[in-house]
Scaffold this motif. Sequence first.
Motif, PDB file in Angstrom:
ATOM      1  N   VAL A  91       0.253  -1.115  -0.214  1.00 20.49           N
ATOM      2  CA  VAL A  91       0.032  -0.313  -0.549  1.00 20.49           C
ATOM      3  C   VAL A  91       0.614   1.088   0.206  1.00 20.49           C
ATOM      4  N   THR A  92       0.474   2.194  -0.870  1.00 14.98           N
ATOM      5  CA  THR A  92       1.193   3.164  -0.595  1.00 14.98           C
ATOM      6  C   THR A  92       0.725   4.935   0.098  1.00 14.98           C
ATOM      7  N   ILE A  93       1.090   5.265   0.752  1.00 11.60           N
ATOM      8  CA  ILE A  93       0.464   6.203   1.634  1.00 11.60           C
ATOM      9  C   ILE A  93       1.268   7.396   1.561  1.00 11.60           C
ATOM     10  N   ASP A  94       0.900   8.762   0.892  1.00 13.65           N
ATOM     11  CA  ASP A  94       1.148   9.758   0.603  1.00 13.65           C
ATOM     12  C   ASP A  94       3.108   9.201  -0.326  1.00 13.65           C
ATOM     13  N   ASP A  95       3.160   9.078  -1.027  1.00  8.91           N
ATOM     14  CA  ASP A  95       3.693   8.301  -2.025  1.00  8.91           C
ATOM     15  C   ASP A  95       5.182   7.514  -1.205  1.00  8.91           C
ATOM     16  N   ILE A  96       4.337   6.674   0.099  1.00 10.55           N
ATOM     17  CA  ILE A  96       5.250   6.079   0.871  1.00 10.55           C
ATOM     18  C   ILE A  96       4.780   4.207   0.340  1.00 10.55           C
ATOM     19  N   THR A  97       5.753   3.458   0.135  1.00 13.09           N
ATOM     20  CA  THR A  97       5.297   2.264   0.269  1.00 13.09           C
ATOM     21  C   THR A  97       5.333   1.725   1.401  1.00 13.09           C
ATOM     22  N   VAL A  98       4.635   0.949   1.708  1.00 17.49           N
ATOM     23  CA  VAL A  98       5.121  -0.362   2.959  1.00 17.49           C
ATOM     24  C   VAL A  98       4.024  -1.423   2.997  1.00 17.49           C
ATOM     25  N   ASP A  99       4.897  -2.702   3.057  1.00 15.25           N
ATOM     26  CA  ASP A  99       4.312  -4.058   3.453  1.00 15.25           C
ATOM     27  C   ASP A  99       3.643  -4.242   4.292  1.00 15.25           C
ATOM     28  N   THR A 110     -10.898   1.739   7.164  1.00 12.94           N
ATOM     29  CA  THR A 110     -11.238   0.964   5.924  1.00 12.94           C
ATOM     30  C   THR A 110      -9.919  -0.575   5.534  1.00 12.94           C
ATOM     31  N   PRO A 111     -10.202  -1.621   4.944  1.00 16.95           N
ATOM     32  CA  PRO A 111      -8.971  -2.389   5.196  1.00 16.95           C
ATOM     33  C   PRO A 111      -8.095  -2.050   3.987  1.00 16.95           C
ATOM     34  N   VAL A 112      -6.706  -1.999   3.939  1.00 16.76           N
ATOM     35  CA  VAL A 112      -5.702  -1.873   3.116  1.00 16.76           C
ATOM     36  C   VAL A 112      -6.528  -2.449   1.929  1.00 16.76           C
ATOM     37  N   GLN A 113      -5.942  -2.641   0.450  1.00 15.84           N
ATOM     38  CA  GLN A 113      -5.837  -3.392  -0.124  1.00 15.84           C
ATOM     39  C   GLN A 113      -4.866  -3.692  -1.130  1.00 15.84           C
ATOM     40  N   ASP A 114      -3.849  -4.688  -2.332  1.00 16.74           N
ATOM     41  CA  ASP A 114      -2.908  -4.881  -2.868  1.00 16.74           C
ATOM     42  C   ASP A 114      -2.955  -3.968  -3.329  1.00 16.74           C
ATOM     43  N   GLY A 115      -2.134  -2.727  -4.075  1.00 18.78           N
ATOM     44  CA  GLY A 115      -1.957  -1.447  -4.935  1.00 18.78           C
ATOM     45  C   GLY A 115      -2.683  -0.383  -4.383  1.00 18.78           C
ATOM     46  N   MET A 116      -2.657  -0.671  -2.799  1.00 22.14           N
ATOM     47  CA  MET A 116      -4.294   0.423  -2.791  1.00 22.14           C
ATOM     48  C   MET A 116      -3.238   2.306  -2.765  1.00 22.14           C
ATOM     49  N   VAL A 117      -3.888   3.353  -3.169  1.00 17.84           N
ATOM     50  CA  VAL A 117      -2.487   4.390  -3.009  1.00 17.84           C
ATOM     51  C   VAL A 117      -4.087   5.440  -2.442  1.00 17.84           C
ATOM     52  N   VAL A 118      -2.955   5.962  -0.999  1.00 14.46           N
ATOM     53  CA  VAL A 118      -3.672   6.849   0.142  1.00 14.46           C
ATOM     54  C   VAL A 118      -3.170   8.139  -0.132  1.00 14.46           C
ATOM     55  N   GLN A 119      -3.629   8.569  -0.119  1.00 12.09           N
ATOM     56  CA  GLN A 119      -3.096  10.373   0.161  1.00 12.09           C
ATOM     57  C   GLN A 119      -3.718  10.757   0.852  1.00 12.09           C
ATOM     58  N   ASN A 120      -3.048  11.466   2.608  1.00 12.49           N
ATOM     59  CA  ASN A 120      -3.573  11.922   3.618  1.00 12.49           C
ATOM     60  C   ASN A 120      -3.284  13.536   3.118  1.00 12.49           C
ATOM     61  N   ILE A 121      -1.501  13.949   3.948  1.00 14.63           N
ATOM     62  CA  ILE A 121      -1.486  14.924   4.193  1.00 14.63           C
ATOM     63  C   ILE A 121      -1.073  16.235   2.060  1.00 14.63           C
TER      64      ILE A 121
END
Lengths: 321, 191
Positions: free
Chosen positions: A3-11, A74-85
């Motif tokens: 999952v990618t949150i604010d351009d940072i990817t994490v497993d 909200t559970p994450v899904q594979d390849g999800m891209v999230v934007q927060n700040i």
Amino acid sequence: MRVTIDDITVDVEEGTTILTAARKIGGKIVPPAMCWYSKLKGSGGKCRTCLVKVAQSSAKDPRPMPKLVASCSTPVQDGMVVQNITSPEVLEARKAIVEFLLINHPLDCPVCDQAGECDLQDLSFLHGMVETRSEEPRREFPAIDIGDKIKLNMNRCILCYRCVFTADQITGKRVHGVLYRGDAPEISTYIQNVIDNDFSGNVIDVCPVGALTDRTFRFKSRVWFLNAMDAHRDCTHCGGKVTAWMYGNEIYRITGRKDKYGEVEEFICNECRFEKKNFSDWIIEGPRKISRESVISANHYEKLIKPSIIHPIEGTTEKQE
Amino acid sequence: MQLISGRSVVVSNKKMTFWEKIYLPAVLNGMRITFSHLFRKKATIRYPEVKREFAEIYRGQHVLKRDEEGRERCTACGLCAVACPAEAITMIAAERKPGEESLYREEKYASVYEINMLRCIFCGLCEEACPKEAIFLTKRIVPSDFERDGFIYGKDKLVEPLDPLKRIDVSKRETKEVLEFKKDKSKRHNQ
């Protein structure tokens, strides 16, 4: 799951929420949470401060989600891209949520014992606005005592339900809850019923605002005048690991050890919290690390670095103790 | 040797002339300068009888204000103490009891409020930090004392008198911005 949150990817593992994934990354991209509490099952989804934008639902379905979603549920899904700040839309929405949370809040921070460690104070400082647009009168309730240890200021409550979950899951027997519906709900007990369970004091720690406060610490001091010390003792009811808030050798109050998200590491019992206020009851481990940004750290000189002296002849540097 | 500064003066053992040897012209010239100072305007004033004019926003002794109904404004929030760079302010808070509503404005008040005037540097940050418009610095000078204890000012010296005629006027300290802020309806929750 990636999952990618604010351009940072994490497993992360399957079933984790966006908020938990963001906390795994840490730092400024973690959405604030007022009602969700990692140690309480079923909490979250009420305050809406953790709203984020999902720019891509998953690798298979690259469409964005139509509305902002609550990241705590909200559970994450594979390849999800999230934007927060990084999303102005989210910041705008968060500002509006803060405004909503403050509609009925009395803003009596100079009087409130929670000031300085209040999540709502931090949140409105970061995201709120200076003006208020509501002209309607605020809801007012008299402050009541729930038992001889806990004070309830219903004015300040934001209805996060954390204390209800705590009473259900930690104390076993709950005697308080949320009455009424719509725009008139309030926390109350069953006909002034006294909360006297062994672990009932934890509702003070989980409360994100100053609605539930410690009566034994009421108006004793301000949190930023006290030194937070990690302390422990042998307790038959709980782990006995606490934070002692001290002024000199006097213990003003005992709380659970809170992490950087304001959540206690371990729930503590009422005996530790309310009755053991003597210096001799506790073994002090050392000062608790508190964020530099917090007002609690103001005027505290934790670590004294003395300048090292260079020997005039030998040229060696010796550290002063 | 060339000196870096280039300002060295070579000392000479030049012989003095007759006029220089009798020293009289130099002495007389010195006396002339001394006596001319007698007729100049004095830099000092005779303090207790004569007082200097102070600026309206001079930062002198503090006052703890009461509101229009004579209730103490201070609610012991501790912001002045945490803002104080000299750590001169200490306070102990207490809860207002039923029946004391005419004495204290909020449900919490300062039962002990002390400023150590020896530590205080009169920077005015406490005044700036106060959310309740309770503490102000005034034009008054902190008087001298023989004992160090006398400089720890408690509530007896800081709180202004109840008598409306003896109140301490701080209206001049309110800047244009403050007055505008007070009029603004959308910021009323901050007052």
